[in-house]
Design an enzyme around this catalytic site. Structure first.
Site, PDB file in Angstrom:
ATOM      1  N   HIS A   1      87.186  68.617  24.239  1.00  0.00           N
ATOM      2  CA  HIS A   1      86.114  69.420  23.642  1.00  0.00           C
ATOM      3  C   HIS A   1      84.776  68.988  24.213  1.00  0.00           C
ATOM      4  CE1 HIS A   1      86.891  65.956  21.017  1.00  0.00           C
ATOM      5  NE2 HIS A   1      85.589  65.937  20.784  1.00  0.00           N
TER       6      HIS A   1
ATOM      7  N   ASP B   1      80.492  72.110  14.349  1.00  0.00           N
ATOM      8  CA  ASP B   1      81.054  70.798  14.029  1.00  0.00           C
ATOM      9  C   ASP B   1      80.862  70.531  12.530  1.00  0.00           C
ATOM     10  OD1 ASP B   1      81.431  67.922  15.925  1.00  0.00           O
ATOM     11  OD2 ASP B   1      81.201  67.821  13.767  1.00  0.00           O
TER      12      ASP B   1
ATOM     13  N   ASN C   1      83.284  63.299  25.253  1.00  0.00           N
ATOM     14  CA  ASN C   1      83.835  61.947  25.161  1.00  0.00           C
ATOM     15  C   ASN C   1      85.285  61.901  25.642  1.00  0.00           C
ATOM     16  OD1 ASN C   1      81.423  61.088  23.911  1.00  0.00           O
ATOM     17  ND2 ASN C   1      82.166  61.733  21.900  1.00  0.00           N
TER      18      ASN C   1
ATOM     19  N   HIS D   1      80.735  68.804  23.160  1.00  0.00           N
ATOM     20  CA  HIS D   1      79.732  68.902  22.090  1.00  0.00           C
ATOM     21  C   HIS D   1      78.486  69.584  22.642  1.00  0.00           C
ATOM     22  CE1 HIS D   1      81.505  65.795  19.320  1.00  0.00           C
ATOM     23  NE2 HIS D   1      82.054  65.378  20.445  1.00  0.00           N
TER      24      HIS D   1
ATOM     25  N   GLN E   1      85.798  59.104  21.733  1.00  0.00           N
ATOM     26  CA  GLN E   1      86.660  60.250  21.422  1.00  0.00           C
ATOM     27  C   GLN E   1      87.494  59.949  20.185  1.00  0.00           C
ATOM     28  OE1 GLN E   1      89.355  61.556  24.564  1.00  0.00           O
ATOM     29  NE2 GLN E   1      89.775  63.492  23.513  1.00  0.00           N
TER      30      GLN E   1
HETATM   31  P1  5GP Z   1      84.818  63.267  19.360  1.00  0.00           P
HETATM   32  O1  5GP Z   1      84.352  62.051  18.600  1.00  0.00           O
HETATM   33  O2  5GP Z   1      86.304  63.300  19.520  1.00  0.00           O
HETATM   34  O3  5GP Z   1      84.070  63.493  20.640  1.00  0.00           O
HETATM   35  O4  5GP Z   1      84.380  64.500  18.459  1.00  0.00           O
HETATM   36  C1  5GP Z   1      85.140  65.010  17.422  1.00  0.00           C
HETATM   37  C2  5GP Z   1      84.216  65.903  16.625  1.00  0.00           C
HETATM   38  O5  5GP Z   1      85.002  66.783  15.880  1.00  0.00           O
HETATM   39  C3  5GP Z   1      83.321  65.160  15.634  1.00  0.00           C
HETATM   40  O6  5GP Z   1      81.966  65.489  15.903  1.00  0.00           O
HETATM   41  C4  5GP Z   1      83.778  65.660  14.283  1.00  0.00           C
HETATM   42  O7  5GP Z   1      82.701  65.835  13.384  1.00  0.00           O
HETATM   43  C5  5GP Z   1      84.427  66.985  14.621  1.00  0.00           C
HETATM   44  N1  5GP Z   1      85.530  67.376  13.767  1.00  0.00           N
HETATM   45  C6  5GP Z   1      86.606  66.608  13.422  1.00  0.00           C
HETATM   46  N2  5GP Z   1      87.463  67.319  12.658  1.00  0.00           N
HETATM   47  C7  5GP Z   1      86.924  68.564  12.546  1.00  0.00           C
HETATM   48  C8  5GP Z   1      87.356  69.751  11.883  1.00  0.00           C
HETATM   49  O8  5GP Z   1      88.406  69.811  11.237  1.00  0.00           O
HETATM   50  N3  5GP Z   1      86.564  70.844  11.989  1.00  0.00           N
HETATM   51  C9  5GP Z   1      85.376  70.815  12.693  1.00  0.00           C
HETATM   52  N4  5GP Z   1      84.656  71.943  12.743  1.00  0.00           N
HETATM   53  N5  5GP Z   1      84.934  69.712  13.320  1.00  0.00           N
HETATM   54  C10 5GP Z   1      85.699  68.600  13.249  1.00  0.00           C
END
Ligand code: 5GP
Ligand code: ZN
Length: 135
Positions: A101, A32, A88, A103, A95
């Protein structure tokens, strides 16, 4: 199926470079970019699903098996003390990227990762309401 506007589709397909920890026909596991702790990784299916509501059952099962494998391997690599798996669904639940995805968040004794919530109370009324609706 893929979504041409989805960044995780592009990362999963290898069109956008990522720090890839693991890859197979169904998944890519990446670090991440905004880690909650050292080693925070994301399991991305290569196929696009908005979130858990939509993902194919077989792939969802495979994702959990992969999570187990990654957690065990990364615990040895990182020397962490535990793991949280967070997933999420929808904006109100945190999310921000609408491609399923998981984590994988390594935990270290005394770390400042904040996944705690205010503990509530299960009332008889709410318990009965839910159990009744589930019938
Ligand atoms: P969510 O909040 O949707 O559960 O998690 C999205 C996650 O994706 C966040 O932890 C954020 O840091 C990560 N993330 C967003 N854009 C990118 C990206 O371009 N590359 C990587 N490796 N992680 C990303
Ligand atoms: Zn996608």
């Amino acid at each position: 199926m893929r979504d041409n506007d989805c960044i995780f589709c592009k990362i999963a397909a290898g069109e956008i470079p990522s720090a890839t920890l693991y890859e197979d026909d169904d998944f890519r596991v990446i670090l991440d970019l905004g880690p909650a702790s050292k080693g925070h990784a994301l399991i991305l299916p290569k196929e696009h699903f908005r979130n858990l509501y939509d993902i194919d059952d077989e792939l969802a099962a495979k994702a959990m098996v992969l999570a187990k494998k990654m957690v065990k391997q990364m615990t040895d690599v990182l020397g962490c003390d535990g793991y949280n798996i967070v997933q999420n669904n929808e904006e109100c639940a945190g999310q921000t990227v609408f491609h399923f995805h998981m984590h994988l968040i390594p935990r270290y004794k005394g770390d400042q990762v904040g996944l705690e919530w205010k503990v509530g109370e299960l009332t008889d009324e709410v318990r009965d309401e839910i159990l009744e609706k589930l019938k």
